[in-house]
Design an enzyme around this catalytic site. Structure first.
Site, PDB file in Angstrom:
ATOM      1  N   GLY A  25      -8.231  -6.607  -0.049  1.00  0.00           N
ATOM      2  CA  GLY A  25      -7.918  -8.005  -0.321  1.00  0.00           C
ATOM      3  C   GLY A  25      -8.584  -8.535  -1.578  1.00  0.00           C
ATOM      4  O   GLY A  25      -8.358  -8.039  -2.678  1.00  0.00           O
ATOM      5  N   GLU A  57      -2.067  -8.536  15.293  1.00  0.00           N
ATOM      6  CA  GLU A  57      -0.609  -8.668  15.393  1.00  0.00           C
ATOM      7  C   GLU A  57      -0.182  -8.472  16.853  1.00  0.00           C
ATOM      8  O   GLU A  57      -0.921  -7.905  17.660  1.00  0.00           O
ATOM      9  CB  GLU A  57       0.065  -7.573  14.542  1.00  0.00           C
ATOM     10  N   ASP A 117      -4.051   1.593   8.962  1.00  0.00           N
ATOM     11  CA  ASP A 117      -4.202   0.654   7.840  1.00  0.00           C
ATOM     12  C   ASP A 117      -5.429   1.014   6.990  1.00  0.00           C
ATOM     13  O   ASP A 117      -5.345   1.106   5.765  1.00  0.00           O
ATOM     14  CB  ASP A 117      -4.324  -0.779   8.378  1.00  0.00           C
ATOM     15  N   LYS A 165       0.806  -1.233   0.000  1.00  0.00           N
ATOM     16  CA  LYS A 165       0.000   0.000   0.000  1.00  0.00           C
ATOM     17  C   LYS A 165       0.834   1.278   0.000  1.00  0.00           C
ATOM     18  O   LYS A 165       0.402   2.312  -0.484  1.00  0.00           O
ATOM     19  CB  LYS A 165      -0.923   0.011   1.231  1.00  0.00           C
ATOM     20  N   VAL A 188      -6.280  -2.570  -1.680  1.00  0.00           N
ATOM     21  CA  VAL A 188      -7.534  -2.136  -1.047  1.00  0.00           C
ATOM     22  C   VAL A 188      -8.515  -3.304  -0.965  1.00  0.00           C
ATOM     23  O   VAL A 188      -9.038  -3.761  -1.979  1.00  0.00           O
ATOM     24  CB  VAL A 188      -8.201  -0.989  -1.839  1.00  0.00           C
ATOM     25  N   GLU A 201      -4.919  -3.392  -7.352  1.00  0.00           N
ATOM     26  CA  GLU A 201      -6.178  -3.876  -6.764  1.00  0.00           C
ATOM     27  C   GLU A 201      -5.965  -4.452  -5.366  1.00  0.00           C
ATOM     28  O   GLU A 201      -6.791  -4.258  -4.468  1.00  0.00           O
ATOM     29  CB  GLU A 201      -6.790  -4.949  -7.681  1.00  0.00           C
ATOM     30  N   GLY A 228      -4.539 -14.942  16.501  1.00  0.00           N
ATOM     31  CA  GLY A 228      -3.767 -14.567  15.315  1.00  0.00           C
ATOM     32  C   GLY A 228      -4.491 -13.573  14.421  1.00  0.00           C
ATOM     33  O   GLY A 228      -4.053 -13.272  13.318  1.00  0.00           O
ATOM     34  N   LYS A 234      -5.777   2.725   2.897  1.00  0.00           N
ATOM     35  CA  LYS A 234      -6.644   2.205   1.823  1.00  0.00           C
ATOM     36  C   LYS A 234      -7.581   3.297   1.304  1.00  0.00           C
ATOM     37  O   LYS A 234      -7.796   3.411   0.089  1.00  0.00           O
ATOM     38  CB  LYS A 234      -7.430   0.995   2.338  1.00  0.00           C
TER      39      LYS A 234
END
Length: 317
Positions: free
Chosen positions: A137, A192, A203, A108, A135, A132, A189, A207
């Site tokens: 997944g 993080e 994050d 990104k 943004v 693509e 999981g 995006k």
């Protein structure tokens, strides 16, 4: 016709692109991490290279730089996202475009922080850039905007961080506080060990900055976004919202005027109240109303499908 892929970055996304490339009739001629590279102009043995990576061995005998010397068509940039100068990702993309190769980014950083420079490099290159995978997944956000034409899209809003969404969903469902649910998410999981990037809104903001750049044809970086995370959302706020048939989600919005990411009240049964780690994007258009896409916004194979669909849209060089 298949493309020859050189992949930089051998984390979940890079490995998944390598593993799935043959299904899309593409050939992997190089795979590199930060310390070594496997390179073969006839095509590398992906299974063997990935096995070496998983067992902690070197991917191959050559330095990562060797990727640029091989005979490839498309550079897949899947190294970790960095902010500010967005390096080494930006420099990798620059090097490929300057030598007339295509670039597909899963990283990104370069698209959010140095969009205008990337487009300038693309204008002087025989290669093209696509991104693509940066943004949402597996969700086809950018291709939907492209197909609708960016000029006809007035705004894009939605939930684009699965970790934050998982935490808010669990807080609401179980009546638990933020710290408790964060610890649970880390055990599973989903979050993080250092969750800052996800929970402080960075994050998601990256995006939406990318989306604003696509709508306005550049001009935005993370510094231009108004960002508030979820760390200070109390469990009591979710309880109060529920009494009113609403819930709280970390909602981002991109327009040609700017980017905003913050916790917002949304109807409990509304489109934006996705649960768990799911993402949703709402694209507002002038001619086709509101378009919704929902799905997995992260994960190796999921994001790799977005990378490979981009590769499929590129013309032969």
């Amino acid at each position: 016709m298949g493309q020859r892929l050189a992949i930089l970055g051998a984390g979940n996304v890079g490995r998944s692109v390598a593993e799935l490339a043959a299904e899309y009739e593409h050939e992997v001629v190089a795979l590199a991490d930060s310390t070594s590279a496997a390179v073969d102009s006839e095509g590398i043995d992906v299974t063997d290279v990935v096995k070496r990576k998983r067992s902690g061995e070197n991917l191959g005998e050559t330095a990562p730089e060797a990727v640029f010397e091989t005979d490839y068509d498309v550079l897949v940039e899947a190294t970790p996202t960095t902010l500010g100068d967005a390096d080494p990702g930006f420099t990798h993309a620059k090097r490929a475009l300057e030598t007339d190769h295509h670039v597909v980014l899963a990283n990104k950083g370069p698209v959010a922080e140095r969009y205008d420079e990337l487009r300038e490099l693309e204008a002087g290159s025989a290669g093209a850039i696509r991104f693509e995978a940066t943004v949402g997944g597996a969700i086809p956000v950018l291709s939907t905007i492209e197909d609708s034409t960016p000029q006809a899209v007035t705004a894009v809003r939605g939930v684009l961080n699965g970790t934050a969404n998982f935490i808010l969903t669990r807080m609401a469902a179980e009546g638990l506080d933020y710290e408790h649910v964060l610890a649970e998410a880390q055990d599973l999981g989903v979050a993080e060990a250092d969750p800052t990037f996800d929970v402080d809104g960075t994050d998601a903001a990256l995006k939406f900055v990318i989306l604003a750049n696509v709508l306005a044809d550049g001009g935005f970086s993370l510094d231009d976004a108004t960002v508030e995370g979820i760390q200070n959302v109390p469990g009591s706020a979710l309880e109060l919202a529920a009494e009113d048939g609403r819930t709280i989600r970390l909602i981002g919005e991109a327009t040609r005027d700017g980017v905003r990411v913050s916790p917002r009240l949304v109807p409990e049964n509304g489109a934006l109240a996705v649960t768990g780690t799911r993402n949703i994007v709402q694209i507002e258009t002038r001619n086709a109303g509101s378009l919704h896409s929902s799905g997995r916004g992260a994960g190796g194979p999921e994001t790799a499908t977005a990378v490979l669909s981009d590769v499929g849209r590129l013309p032969p060089l």
